[in-house]
Design an enzyme around this catalytic site. Structure first.
Site, mmCIF file in Angstrom:
data_model
loop_
_atom_site.group_PDB
_atom_site.id
_atom_site.type_symbol
_atom_site.label_atom_id
_atom_site.label_comp_id
_atom_site.label_asym_id
_atom_site.label_seq_id
_atom_site.Cartn_x
_atom_site.Cartn_y
_atom_site.Cartn_z
ATOM 1 C CG ASP A 310 -1.594 1.089 1.270
ATOM 2 O OD1 ASP A 310 -2.523 1.411 0.491
ATOM 3 O OD2 ASP A 310 -1.421 2.148 2.057
ATOM 4 C CD GLU A 365 -2.560 2.199 -3.322
ATOM 5 O OE1 GLU A 365 -3.649 2.741 -3.161
ATOM 6 O OE2 GLU A 365 -1.651 2.317 -2.191
#
Length: 635
Positions: A310, A365
């Site tokens: 993330d 990401e």
């Protein structure tokens, strides 16, 4: 970049006995039980004057068990087994690390390496509980073989139930995994597993990096869940948050030893101004040890098959992507604004994972489009297997929000779906959890809005809004699935057009769980139209499983006709034809094709369509050149 990576790797080999030894520090740091029953404790607290261990085992005497100071800010303690041979710190007992800070203050902290933390209902902070059961869960099933392509079901354990409560690992194991398998997904990506004190943070404000969240159950419950997924042939990925950490100090990493530079950058550089969280110092040797060991623990103890990293964009740049647009100009990716230490950590992480567990998968990401992020480390790349195609959901939102149906631009849609870096794999998705959150809208809600409350019953008339919404929901997902990348992702519930938004209990909604749930029961009611979308999603995935277009070379787009609103392309021996015109159907429409038999039709009755095409007929093409192909056919 490769030179910086290589120097780190060389130093690890020379000073730590290699990457294997360096990254298994999770077996020695924290509180660990030896085979003989003794307890070995180790912490890194460079700013501490003294360190002690206290808890239930010593009647909470803060000074009876002091650590010994070692080199480089490390502290060690060995507690021998009791006279009866039993461990001195029993399973289930509460513990604290006591830090005497430089100003003399005593700080009661949870070990950064704690494996299990719980919070009593009447308390604000979490408690550290020593987790060492007499018999831990034993995995029975091997991990699935590495997949050529991923059909990912992005999931959150806590909301995976129609009931207004925090759902459990057990519920997910026995009620949700069979559903995922039936829908044709071969991979589940788990969010909010790393322990986070604030439930409404969606798991992105991590407080205990080595602890599986106790709000859903025990560590063994999670291990069983992963094991059962493996028995179904489902790969399990962890949404790992190494881009930042919670500011909590009582039950988090922040100011663990009383300083603001333990684990994090000191001063403003150590704070993320938008997320209100702490930022890791990736140049610090012990931070690298902590993060690399964290990844390895999740793989080896829990049997996760890889990670979705993330907030990679925030890690890659000193500006963290705040107030910055990315056009693709190479000056945006190379220069002093790039955090080379963070990038080097990501290269080390991917190298370690591939070296020790080559079957594991890693996903980045990143919204910036950093070149070579998904190329091998040996080429100077970031080492990731996939990156998220984050421009695609933004494009669908922009089209639906801003354009009339007759103004949809076919060329622009195709460009967005095919605009990806050569030889780097992308995960396409029409929407993820981001679009489901309160303040945003899912595609279904944008398309059908208030009518979802009144007209989703088959007993009510099929209104133009519902009809349009159902058909476009299917078409958007199929074209994204088939054209947008080398893997596909869907957030739980969105496959059937889950109504309303996602909102966790918080003060602003009176701590309500009403929107923190997934109403899977809607697909089981044959009087509701949600089942049509659910069936289409399942059959779309099953068709990909049969023909493997995600693992095939990129599609050849033979047509993107603006006035007709038609897109046609070939991939994996299939031809995909989309008519996005709001009101015009076509007879004898010529497309590039050799042989024609319908395999999936969004207009079929079982998907809530109007059944306007005959599926029993097989057609053959003629030698009529069209769109630079020698054969074509009228459809």
């Amino acid at each position: 970049r490769y030179s910086l990576f290589y120097n780190h790797l060389k130093n690890i080999e020379e000073n730590e006995g290699g990457l294997d030894n360096f990254s298994k520090s999770y077996k020695t740091f924290g509180v660990n039980q030896f085979v003989d029953g003794g307890i070995y404790c180790k912490e890194w607290a460079p700013g501490a004057e003294a360190v002690f261990l206290t808890g239930d085992f010593n009647g909470w005497n803060p000074f009876s068990h002091p650590y010994k100071k070692m080199e480089y800010g490390k502290w060690e303690l060995f507690i021998p087994p009791g006279q009866d041979g039993y461990p001195p710190v029993p399973h289930g007992s509460k513990l604290k690390v006591v830090i005497r800070a430089q100003n003399g203050e005593l700080l009661y902290r949870i070990s950064p390496w704690a494996r299990y933390v719980v919070r009593d209902e009447d308390k604000v902070n979490y408690d550290w509980v020593h987790w060492n059961p007499p018999q831990s869960y034993i995995h029975k099933h091997p991990s699935p073989k590495r997949l050529k392509s991923l059909r990912i079901y992005e999931s959150h354990v806590g909301i995976a139930s129609p009931e207004g409560k925090v759902a459990t690992y057990k519920n997910f194991t026995y009620n949700v995994l069979p559903r995922i398998k039936d829908l044709g997904y071969n991979c589940v990506q788990l969010m909010a597993i790393m322990e986070h004190a604030y439930y409404a943070s969606f798991g992105y404000q991590v407080t205990s990096f080595f602890a599986a969240s106790s709000r859903y159950g025990t560590p063994d419950d999670l291990k069983e869940m992963i094991d059962v997924a493996h028995s179904m042939g489902i790969t399990v990925l962890l949404d790992v948050v190494h881009s930042h950490a919670s500011k909590n100090s009582e039950d988090g990493l922040n100011k663990f030893d009383g300083t603001d530079y333990c684990f994090f950058h000191s001063g403003p550089r150590g704070n993320h101004q938008l997320w209100d969280s702490r930022l890791f110092d990736y140049a610090n040797w012990e931070v690298l040890r902590f993060l690399l060991s964290n990844l390895r623990m999740w793989i080896e103890d829990y049997r996760f098959d890889g990670f979705r990293f993330d907030g990679v964009t925030s890690m890659l740049y000193h500006h963290h992507g705040i107030g910055t647009g990315f056009s693709g100009d190479y000056n945006e990716y190379f220069g002093l604004h790039v955090d080379e230490d963070a990038l080097c950590y990501l290269m080390l992480a991917n190298h370690m994972i591939k070296f020790l567990h080559p079957e594991c998968i890693t996903i980045a990401e990143d919204v910036s489009g950093m070149p070579a992020l998904c190329r091998p480390v040996a080429e100077g790349g970031g080492g990731f297997d996939y990156r998220l195609a984050m421009a695609i959901p933004d494009k669908w939102i922009q089209i639906i929000k801003e354009l009339k149906d007759e103004d949809w631009n076919m060329g622009n849609i195709v460009h967005t779906l095919t605009n990806r870096r050569y030889e780097e794999k992308y995960i396409a998705y029409a929407e993820s959890h981001d679009q489901a959150l309160v303040g945003d809208k899912t595609l279904a809600f944008r398309l059908m809005d208030a009518e979802m409350y009144t007209n989703m019953s088959v007993l009510s008339p099929l209104t133009p809004v519902i009809d349009r919404g159902i058909q476009l929901h299917k078409m958007i997902r199929l074209i994204t699935h088939a054209l947008g990348g080398e893997s596909y992702l869907n957030f739980m519930g969105n496959e059937f057009g889950h109504p309303e938004w996602l909102d966790f209990p918080r003060k602003g909604n009176n701590e309500s769980y009403h929107y923190a749930r997934r109403q899977f029961n809607l697909t089981e009611d044959h009087l509701l139209r949600y089942r049509f979308l659910n069936s289409f999603d399942r059959d779309m995935n099953k068709l990909e499983e049969r023909f493997g277009w995600l693992a095939s070379p990129p599609a050849y787009v033979s047509e993107k006709h603006e006035s007709n609103k038609v897109i046609a392309f070939e991939r994996a021996g299939l031809i995909f034809i989309f008519n996005f015109h709001p009101y015009q159907s076509y007879v004898d429409y010529r497309v590039v094709i050799f042989k024609y038999k319908i395999l999936l039709d969004s207009d079929a009755a079982e998907y809530g369509g109007h059944q306007r095409l005959d599926h029993s007929t097989e057609y053959f093409s003629e030698e009529y050149p069209h769109n630079y192909r020698p054969n074509s056919l009228m459809v």
